[in-house]
Scaffold this motif. Structure first.
Motif, PDB file in Angstrom:
ATOM      1  N   GLN A  49     -36.842 -54.953 -30.790  1.00 36.22           N
ATOM      2  CA  GLN A  49     -36.375 -54.062 -29.725  1.00 36.22           C
ATOM      3  C   GLN A  49     -37.163 -52.753 -29.706  1.00 36.22           C
ATOM      4  N   SER A  50     -37.506 -52.259 -30.876  1.00 42.33           N
ATOM      5  CA  SER A  50     -38.312 -51.050 -30.976  1.00 42.33           C
ATOM      6  C   SER A  50     -39.702 -51.283 -30.377  1.00 42.33           C
ATOM      7  N   HIS A  51     -40.275 -52.449 -30.647  1.00 41.49           N
ATOM      8  CA  HIS A  51     -41.589 -52.784 -30.090  1.00 41.49           C
ATOM      9  C   HIS A  51     -41.514 -52.869 -28.571  1.00 41.49           C
ATOM     10  N   PHE A  52     -40.457 -53.480 -28.031  1.00 46.95           N
ATOM     11  CA  PHE A  52     -40.295 -53.558 -26.576  1.00 46.95           C
ATOM     12  C   PHE A  52     -40.174 -52.156 -25.964  1.00 46.95           C
ATOM     13  N   ARG A  53     -39.493 -51.227 -26.626  1.00 43.68           N
ATOM     14  CA  ARG A  53     -39.385 -49.850 -26.113  1.00 43.68           C
ATOM     15  C   ARG A  53     -40.766 -49.183 -26.077  1.00 43.68           C
ATOM     16  N   ARG A  54     -41.547 -49.362 -27.145  1.00 46.60           N
ATOM     17  CA  ARG A  54     -42.897 -48.790 -27.167  1.00 46.60           C
ATOM     18  C   ARG A  54     -43.780 -49.413 -26.083  1.00 46.60           C
ATOM     19  N   LEU A  55     -43.614 -50.707 -25.849  1.00 43.46           N
ATOM     20  CA  LEU A  55     -44.391 -51.375 -24.796  1.00 43.46           C
ATOM     21  C   LEU A  55     -44.055 -50.800 -23.428  1.00 43.46           C
ATOM     22  N   ARG A  56     -42.771 -50.624 -23.137  1.00 40.30           N
ATOM     23  CA  ARG A  56     -42.359 -50.065 -21.838  1.00 40.30           C
ATOM     24  C   ARG A  56     -42.921 -48.661 -21.634  1.00 40.30           C
ATOM     25  N   ALA A  57     -42.893 -47.844 -22.680  1.00 43.93           N
ATOM     26  CA  ALA A  57     -43.426 -46.482 -22.571  1.00 43.93           C
ATOM     27  C   ALA A  57     -44.935 -46.501 -22.317  1.00 43.93           C
TER      28      ALA A  57
ATOM     29  N   ARG B 214     -44.465 -60.292 -26.233  1.00 47.21           N
ATOM     30  CA  ARG B 214     -44.841 -59.049 -26.911  1.00 47.21           C
ATOM     31  C   ARG B 214     -46.341 -59.004 -27.170  1.00 47.21           C
ATOM     32  N   ALA B 215     -46.914 -60.102 -27.625  1.00 46.09           N
ATOM     33  CA  ALA B 215     -48.350 -60.153 -27.910  1.00 46.09           C
ATOM     34  C   ALA B 215     -49.160 -59.977 -26.624  1.00 46.09           C
ATOM     35  N   ARG B 216     -48.728 -60.619 -25.542  1.00 44.78           N
ATOM     36  CA  ARG B 216     -49.439 -60.513 -24.259  1.00 44.78           C
ATOM     37  C   ARG B 216     -49.414 -59.079 -23.742  1.00 44.78           C
ATOM     38  N   ARG B 217     -48.238 -58.472 -23.726  1.00 43.78           N
ATOM     39  CA  ARG B 217     -48.116 -57.116 -23.208  1.00 43.78           C
ATOM     40  C   ARG B 217     -48.884 -56.114 -24.067  1.00 43.78           C
ATOM     41  N   GLU B 218     -48.833 -56.271 -25.373  1.00 36.30           N
ATOM     42  CA  GLU B 218     -49.566 -55.375 -26.282  1.00 36.30           C
ATOM     43  C   GLU B 218     -51.075 -55.507 -26.059  1.00 36.30           C
ATOM     44  N   SER B 219     -51.573 -56.720 -25.868  1.00 36.60           N
ATOM     45  CA  SER B 219     -53.012 -56.932 -25.650  1.00 36.60           C
ATOM     46  C   SER B 219     -53.471 -56.280 -24.349  1.00 36.60           C
ATOM     47  N   ILE B 220     -52.665 -56.402 -23.302  1.00 35.97           N
ATOM     48  CA  ILE B 220     -53.007 -55.785 -22.014  1.00 35.97           C
ATOM     49  C   ILE B 220     -53.033 -54.266 -22.153  1.00 35.97           C
ATOM     50  N   ILE B 221     -52.072 -53.706 -22.869  1.00 32.74           N
ATOM     51  CA  ILE B 221     -52.051 -52.256 -23.086  1.00 32.74           C
ATOM     52  C   ILE B 221     -53.302 -51.814 -23.834  1.00 32.74           C
ATOM     53  N   ARG B 222     -53.688 -52.545 -24.859  1.00 32.71           N
ATOM     54  CA  ARG B 222     -54.892 -52.181 -25.629  1.00 32.71           C
ATOM     55  C   ARG B 222     -56.145 -52.260 -24.760  1.00 32.71           C
ATOM     56  N   MET B 223     -56.215 -53.283 -23.899  1.00 29.88           N
ATOM     57  CA  MET B 223     -57.356 -53.401 -22.991  1.00 29.88           C
ATOM     58  C   MET B 223     -57.376 -52.219 -22.020  1.00 29.88           C
ATOM     59  N   LYS B 224     -56.210 -51.864 -21.472  1.00 31.49           N
ATOM     60  CA  LYS B 224     -56.134 -50.747 -20.534  1.00 31.49           C
ATOM     61  C   LYS B 224     -56.521 -49.430 -21.206  1.00 31.49           C
TER      62      LYS B 224
END
Length: 152
Positions: free
Chosen positions: A23-31, A94-104
């Motif tokens: 849940q903490s990871h999902f909050r960081r992803l949304r931010a 979670r892995a997909r969203r984190e990878s997209i954020i890192r690419m961005k």
């Protein structure tokens, strides 16, 4: 009897910590997604004229997330009865969203306006006992479009 109670207590504690971490990871992803929403992503290969002249660079983001013991147990039980493996779906999401954020973030650091030809690759990078997958890797990559200072 004491050993069984200790095992059960450890399972419950592990489950609660795992849920909290997810849940903490999902909050960081949304931010992070909110912070980077102005950087546009496209699956289109061709860069439209409104982005030209421009400089292009390959950008990417890679993430590896391990499956926790409780997701393995939930998936094992679900396999007995059939149906969606929701425990693994959240792992891949979670892995997909984190990878997209890192690419961005990489594209933003280059001064890009958008990323074209965005692609995602997934794989299992390790296996456990009985050929069980124990981690998932997602790699997001694309072509960052950096505006050129000279206009035609």
């Amino acid at each position: 009897m004491v050993a069984l109670l200790i095992t059960l207590a450890l399972l419950v504690i592990g489950y609660l910590f795992g849920q909290h971490a997810e849940q903490s990871h999902f909050r960081r992803l949304r931010a992070a997604e909110a912070e980077l929403q102005s950087l546009l992503l496209f699956s289109e290969k061709r860069i439209p004229e409104q982005f030209q002249p421009c400089e292009v660079r390959l950008v990417g983001g890679n993430t590896v997330i391990a499956v926790d013991y409780f997701k393995v147990m939930a998936a094992f039980l679900k396999n007995l009865f059939g149906g969606r493996l929701v425990a693994y779906e959240s792992l891949v999401e979670r892995a997909r969203r984190e990878s997209i954020i890192r690419m961005k973030r990489e594209a933003k650091a280059l001064g890009a306006q958008a990323v074209f030809n965005v692609r995602l690759e997934t794989s299992s990078i390790s296996k456990g006992a009985n050929d069980q997958k124990v981690s998932v890797e997602v790699y997001a990559y694309g072509t960052a479009v950096i505006p050129s200072h000279e206009r035609v």
